[in-house]
Write a protein that holds these residues in place. Structure first.
Motif: not given
Length: 734
Positions: A526-549
């Motif tokens: 529940g710390a957020g590890k899988s959520t970060l992976v989901n954000l990297v894969c764009r299964f979800f979009d970030v609510a704040e900030g940005a992820i850059l590739a």
């Protein structure tokens, strides 16, 4: 306390809003709630300041009222979404103070407003933990009301075949009018026979009359056959297009949508509901239109024959139409409830059949039988309520139709009697024709009344299907995508924030990952590890900030182009029904057998595959149940490696394998991660020794970064996790 200005991207405040600011009052955040209380698009601005939350309607919004809530009265803000519509609620200590609606495009602004609200409340020392929050009653969520207008939306799928539909309508019209010809020929035939019997005329040409009737019957049959064949083809084509469009839109929707849906319900919409629409289009639509014209023509012939008798004949008609209208909405609501009950029963099957091993392992067969029986009973009870309306409705229509024919016989007999006395021209033949035409009129009317049943079933099905088609993905494609062939592998998280509903799981997360670097993510569940992976894969979009590739916001890439550069191995490997080779080549269907085998060798799967009866052509069964957990995991790894990704994501990739197999996979991964950016999540910390850096996450924030040895030397959160795992290993004897 200083407040932040509105976030970039928020709409400029119009004068109507600016004028409502008090002297010295600054704006912390603003949201443009673009849907009013009647679910119509209308701008309503919700403004947060350090003193209050207030609203202002502009540009002719239907929500003309304004709200001003002192900040101390608002305990918390809550957001939720349903069917593409978001809801923001302001909650007090014991009640809901206000509610606003918005589309998904305003979702990020809503999350920003909630964060600013939390910051302002914290600045006023009014902090409420989630555990201490009052249990404010949640607004009831209901199914959208049934709407027959959903049937008219099928036109977009019928339009490509409109030429065939018009042809079928003409054929149906000709076939229907052909049914009038025998009735018209009946009058001279009966009058001729009557005159011959009474000695007032010669024997009529019966053969010609019967030949004409037979020709009309044959013509109606041939036209009806041609019309039915055309409509059957068109309806199947329309139904197929509808299923294809619905399934294609399902594939575009984000994981967020599927998280709130049951598999059986979606399967029911694609199969049962589309089939019901197919039957409606093939059996009812054109016939209904042709019957309307036939009723008008028959009514005209009745009035042309005798206006008084025609008026009495059609007297029950308004009552019949009122009954049909009254029953329509009740039937549609019942059929919508029936469709939902069917989908619930289908969902029980979709749950238990794939999970039959768990059912049997826990000896819960009887429990599942009872669960299915209860779902089936709901179907029975729902259908019973519908049938109680329907079984009264259509016999009553038949009764009214018979009353209409009875009126014709009664008043027609009176007209013949009056004609006999007063020398009128209303004959037995005319009465017979009148009776046959009235029977045709009310017979078609009764047939149309039975169509009410099918049309309301179809309307409920159309509504359920268009609920899927109308859903917009919460992870949209960019309007002006940045071209992308292959990523170098550089990733950067810039102050990333993310929420699940009102719960913030990622907070101000900042991290830079160099190309080819392996990063390990560790932390409690529940710390957020899988959520970060989901954000990297764009299964979800970030609510704040940005992820850059590679220095570009990943939201600027086309989803397919970006995800083609990512290989992911999930904690729970999923295999599709098919051969092993097909599953390995899922990401690259054009891969050669040699490339498939090379990927399998790299994942240490080649040896066990060759031991199977058909080797790479062995069928793995549904969800790969014919293989062990470790075998499924290695095929999943081979599937990811075959696409040669720039980014490799391992979400507990070795959690389902034994120690020996884990060692083999680690040896393979040691060579494969060279030159490839890798993000690995693992609870077994020993599997992350190859990582250049390990990131420790707690409650969505980074608390430590370093190598395995560096983090152990710091004796912080990572060292505590490592000690706990070592002690657990000793206790269970691993």
């Amino acid at each position: 306390m200083s407040t932040r200005p509105p976030v970039a991207g928020q709409p400029d405040l119009p004068p109507e809003v600016s004028h409502r600011l008090e002297p010295g009052e600054s704006v912390a955040a603003v949201v443009r709630c673009d849907v009013d209380s009647t679910r119509r698009f209308s701008p309503l601005y919700v403004v947060l300041t350090p003193r209050r939350i207030f609203t202002a309607a502009v540009n002719g919004s239907l929500d003309n009222g304004t709200i001003s809530l002192p900040l101390q009265e608002v305990v918390r803000l809550k957001t939720r979404d349903r069917a593409g519509l978001g809801t923001l609620e302001a909650l007090g200590t014991d009640r809901r103070l206000a509610v606003w609606h918005y589309t998904f495009s305003q979702g990020p602004a809503v999350l920003v407003l909630m964060d600013r609200f939390d910051e302002l409340k914290a600045g006023r020392d009014v902090v409420h933990s989630r555990d201490d929050e009052p249990d404010v009653p949640e607004a009831e969520t209901t199914e959208p009301p049934p709407n027959t207008l959903a049937l008219f939306r099928l036109w977009q799928f019928v339009r490509p075949h409109v030429g065939w539909v018009i042809l079928a309508f003409v054929l149906s019209l000709l076939a229907t009018f052909g049914a009038i010809i025998p009735r018209e020929l009946t009058a001279p035939l009966v009058d001729g026979l009557t005159q011959f019997q009474t000695g007032r005329g010669a024997f009529p040409p019966v053969g010609w009359y019967l030949t004409g009737m037979l020709a009309a019957f044959v013509l109606a049959w041939l036209l009806g056959w041609a019309q039915g064949a055309i409509l059957a083809w068109v309806s199947e084509r329309v139904s197929a297009d509808l299923r294809n469009s619905t399934y294609a839109n399902l594939q575009k929707l984000s994981l967020e949508y599927f998280g709130g849906k049951r598999t059986g319900d979606l399967m029911s919409r694609l199969s049962t509901d589309s089939d019901r629409l197919c039957q409606f289009l093939s059996d009812n639509v054109v016939d209904f239109a042709a019957d309307l014209l036939l009723l008008a023509c028959v009514a005209a012939r009745l009035f042309a024959t005798d206006s008084m008798l025609a008026t009495l004949t059609l007297a029950p008609f308004p009552l019949v139409m009122w009954v049909m209208y009254y029953a329509r909405d009740k039937l549609q609501a019942g059929f919508l409830a029936s469709a939902n009950a069917w989908s619930q029963m289908t969902s029980v099957l979709a749950d238990t059949i794939p999970g039959i091993r768990v059912v049997k392992a826990f000896a819960q067969e009887q429990r599942e039988v009872e669960r299915f029986r209860q779902a089936n009973e709901v179907v029975v009870q729902t259908n019973r309520r519908v049938n109680s309306i329907w079984t009264f409705f259509w016999p009553f229509i038949a009764f009214l139709n018979n009353v209409g024919v009875l009126v014709v016989w009664g008043f027609g007999a009176y007209l013949i009697y009056r004609s006999q006395l007063a020398g009128g021209n209303f004959t037995i033949g005319e009465l017979t024709k009148f009776v046959l035409l009235s029977q045709l009129f009310y017979g078609r009317l009764e047939s149309m009344s039975r169509m009410v049943n099918q049309s309301q079933r179809a309307a409920a099905s159309a509504q359920r299907i268009f609920e899927v088609l109308d859903r917009v993905p919460s992870v949209p494609e960019p309007a002006r995508p940045v071209p992308l062939d292959r990523l170098r592998g550089e990733l950067e998280f810039r102050q990333v924030g993310f929420r699940y509903g009102s719960r913030k799981v990622i907070k101000d997360f900042t991290l830079h990952i160099r190309p080819g670097e392996m990063i390990g993510l560790v932390g409690h569940t529940g710390a957020g590890k899988s959520t970060l992976v989901n954000l990297v894969c764009r299964f979800f979009d970030v609510a704040e900030g940005a992820i850059l590739a590679d220095g570009v916001d990943i939201r600027s890439y086309r989803l397919a182009d970006y995800r083609r550069n990512i290989g992911i191995v999930l904690q729970d490997p999923f295999l599709f029904y098919g051969t092993i080779a097909e599953n390995i080549a899922y990401g690259r269907p054009q891969a050669t057998r040699q490339e498939i085998m090379a990927a399998a060798r790299a994942a240490r799967a080649h040896e066990f595959i060759l031991q199977l009866p058909d080797g790479y052509d062995s069928v793995v069964g549904e969800r790969g149940q014919a293989l062990s957990g470790g075998e499924r995991q290695r095929i999943s790894i081979a599937r990811a490696l075959l696409i040669n990704p720039s980014l490799l994501i391992l979400d507990e990739a070795t959690s389902a394998v034994d120690t020996q197999t884990e060692r083999e996979i680690q040896e393979a991964l040691h060579n494969l991660i060279q030159g490839r950016t890798t993000i690995a999540i693992a609870h077994r910390l020993s599997t992350l020794r190859q990582a250049q850096r390990i990131v420790v996450i707690e409650r969505g924030r980074i608390v430590e970064i370093g190598t395995h040895d560096e983090l152990l030397a710091r004796d912080g959160a990572y060292a505590a996790l490592h000690r706990a795992q070592v002690e657990l290993t000793k206790d269970i004897g691993w």
